[in-house]
Each structure stands twice: as C-alpha cells, then as structure tokens.
Design an enzyme around this catalytic site. Structure first.
Site, mmCIF file in Angstrom:
data_model
loop_
_atom_site.group_PDB
_atom_site.id
_atom_site.type_symbol
_atom_site.label_atom_id
_atom_site.label_comp_id
_atom_site.label_asym_id
_atom_site.label_seq_id
_atom_site.Cartn_x
_atom_site.Cartn_y
_atom_site.Cartn_z
ATOM 1 N N ILE A 3 0.865 -1.175 0.000
ATOM 2 C CA ILE A 3 0.000 0.000 0.000
ATOM 3 C C ILE A 3 0.900 1.222 0.000
ATOM 4 C CG2 ILE A 3 -1.983 -1.112 1.088
ATOM 5 C CD1 ILE A 3 -1.159 0.016 3.754
ATOM 6 N N ASP A 4 0.376 2.342 -0.456
ATOM 7 C CA ASP A 4 1.186 3.551 -0.595
ATOM 8 C C ASP A 4 1.676 4.062 0.755
ATOM 9 O OD1 ASP A 4 0.750 3.589 -3.356
ATOM 10 O OD2 ASP A 4 -1.133 4.675 -3.109
ATOM 11 N N LYS A 5 2.701 4.866 0.706
ATOM 12 C CA LYS A 5 3.284 5.458 1.909
ATOM 13 C C LYS A 5 2.223 6.110 2.790
ATOM 14 C CE LYS A 5 6.201 9.360 3.322
ATOM 15 N NZ LYS A 5 7.053 10.478 2.866
ATOM 16 N N ARG A 9 -7.431 5.620 -6.035
ATOM 17 C CA ARG A 9 -7.128 7.034 -6.268
ATOM 18 C C ARG A 9 -7.431 7.428 -7.713
ATOM 19 N NH1 ARG A 9 -1.135 7.438 -3.856
ATOM 20 N NH2 ARG A 9 -1.470 9.688 -4.080
#
Length: 351
Positions: free
Chosen positions: A164-166, A267
C-alpha cells in the site's frame, strides 16, 4: 543544487516502463534541481554532463522511453533545461533493492505465526526501501523484528505479498517463507482475498453504491500518476466497487471493495469519476474541489487538511486463507486518528 548520489548505468537507462504495471510503479533513481545559474541546454546533453558514466545516446533512449520527467511531466531528449527545473529519472526496478538494513522501528503487528505476519501500518511509513527512503521502511522494521526473534527471512526473495502507498494506512500481510509467499500470492492473483478500504472523496456521490470500471495504466503525460482508459486501449482491467457510509455535503466517506489490484486503483478511479480523494496531493485533491467560495469554508478545509495531512485512504479489512492451516483469517483495522478527527470536524461544521 540538490542531487541524489545514486548512479544510473547504461543498462538502467534502457529499462522501460510498461504502461500497465500492476503492482510496481516507476522508481526514482536520480533527482536534481537545476542551479539558478544554469545556461539553457538540451536535457540529454545536460544529463550527460553531470552523469558521465552514461552515454548521451543511452540518455536519449531513456527520454524516448518516457522515463525522464521534468517538473512532473515527461520530456523528450530535445527539451531545454532551465534554471529551477526539477529533473527525475524513473526506472522500473527499485534502486539498491537488495539492501535491507534491520532497524528498530516500532510497528503494530496484529498477528504472527511461523508463516505470516499481519501488520497495521501507520500513514507516512514507506513499505519497501527505494529512492529517498533507503531506511525507516516497514521492511527495515520487519528485518529487525525477525533478527531479534532469531528468525531468518530473506525479505528480498520472500515477504511482501502486496503493498500500500506510503500515506495509506492499514493492513498488510507479509509471508515469512517461500511457500507462504506463493500460496498467498495466488490468492491475490485469483482475487480470493477479502479487502475493504475506507476513503474520503471530494463531493457528494450521487448513488449510495456503485461500480467503477476502466483500465488503469501509467498517465501519458504525468508519469507520477495513473490514469483510466475506458476504451481499453491502454492499461489493465480494473474494477472498484463502492458503498457510501456517510455524506458530508462536500465530502463523502465510502467503503471500497477491490475486484482487481492495480497501482493507485482507488485514487485513479475516483479521480476519473470526478471525486478525487480528499487531500490527495498527487492527484490534485489537496485543494478545495467542492464547496462554497466563502472565507469561513476555506479556513475550515485548511484546518481539516492540517489534521489529515495525507490522502484519506485506509486499508480497513484483510481476509485470506492461511497457507498451512487452510483456515480463513480475517482482520479489521479501526479508523486511524487523523481520519477520525477529520470526520469529527466535518460533522461539527455541518451542524
């Protein structure tokens, strides 16, 4: 002049990014801000001057491949560099990907046995070392955790089943051996895992529930974003199901179920339908996209951005079949503090 010391070789420069990468995006191998006194010149010549271990021809090929970005936009080899330009070279493999330094970093482990670890990741923590984040990542923390417990786990060959993204918070499962990795990876590939995300998106979504369909691939102009290609001409098949949990007039709290797992899927999909994630800087959600043009409202949104200083996305649930016991495992992560504070502010504002 800000400059990263990571070198890029001729072999690196020939690496090209597929427009439909599913799980791995482009990784920044080199970044520089051009000096104020720099004379205007072609970018291939400029890069050759400061990176003399690479031939100008290979640099030109990298530009043609769409892997050289200036001020967030892809440029060709004849682009003329100007003072203040921010240049990045983006390649498909993580630089120094085999260097894992164990670090004593607190992480929230919600489950662990001989085969798997389930972590509830905080927002702001990078999952895997990469450009600008060679340490301080979840993988560094796990390496220390395994080392402390006398366990051996080659996190370069086994480990991350998904990412998963930062700035996305929530649940991740990590494999501790090759068998577990293969077993779990097949579940993700076969779409048999159970994952739900919570997201705050700009605007009041018309329907209480719905489905977003559209291929997702690398944006043709802004290589730091993913884009939706409805006609299927580019990218990979992607489907996101959503259900409204609560409405805040100018913002909506939604629950998202992923039928596929593409890079930045939630997103990109919500931006495509006109409901960009709240405070998502990369997708221009860090500005007022819905609401009224009043000073009081503008100040309110600014205050919410301050308590929620990242895109509003949380990996709420994770379910999978255990590699050894073959029993179903299911985990839930509560609403993180920053997202809860944002909700509280919206509720109070609408009163």
């Amino acid at each position: 002049m800000k400059e990263e010391n990571e070198e890029f070789s001729d072999e690196d420069l020939l690496s090209q990014e597929s427009n439909d990468a599913e799980s791995d995006g482009l990784y920044e191998h080199f970044s520089i801000k051009v000096d104020k006194g720099q004379e205007i010149m072609r970018i291939d010549k400029y890069l050759h001057n400061i990176r003399q271990n690479s031939t100008r021809n290979k640099i030109s090929q990298t530009c043609r491949a769409g892997n050289v970005v200036v001020n967030g936009k892809v440029v060709k080899q004849n682009y003329r560099v100007k003072p203040g330009d921010e240049i990045s070279v983006l390649l498909t493999r993580p630089p120094r990907e085999n260097v894992i330094i164990p670090q004593d970093i607190p992480i929230n482990i919600v489950y662990e046995d001989d085969d798997v670890v389930v972590v509830d990741k905080e927002a702001g923590m990078v999952v895997h070392p990469g450009f600008g984040n060679w340490d301080g990542t979840l993988v560094n923390a796990l390496a220390f955790h395994f080392q402390k417990n006398g366990e051996k786990s080659d996190l370069d060959r086994v480990g991350l089943v998904h990412r998963i993204d930062k700035d996305t918070s929530g649940l991740l499962v990590i494999a501790k051996n090759e068998y577990a990795l293969s077993f779990l990876a097949k579940q993700f590939f076969d779409r048999k895992t159970k994952r739900l995300y919570w997201a705050f998106v700009w605007g009041n979504i018309a329907d209480d529930e719905g489905t977003i369909r559209g291929n997702i691939g690398r944006h043709l102009k802004n290589r730091m974003q993913m884009a939706v290609f409805e006609d299927g001409s580019l990218g990979k098949h992607a489907v996101t199901h959503y259900k409204v949990i609560e409405r805040f007039k100018y913002m909506t709290w939604v629950e998202c179920k992923l039928e596929t797992g593409r890079t930045h899927q939630i997103r990109a999909h919500f931006k495509h339908i006109g409901h960009t994630l709240f405070n998502d800087e990369r997708y221009e959600g860090n500005q007022i996209l819905k609401g009224v043009n009043l000073p009081k409202y503008k100040q309110f949104v600014k205050n919410v951005f301050e308590v929620l200083p990242r895109h509003a996305l949380h990996a709420h649930t994770l379910g999978f079949i255990h590699p050894t016991t073959k029993k179903e495992m299911y985990f839930e992560s509560p609403m993180p503090k920053d997202m809860q504070e944002a909700i509280n502010k919206w509720r109070k504002y609408l009163e």
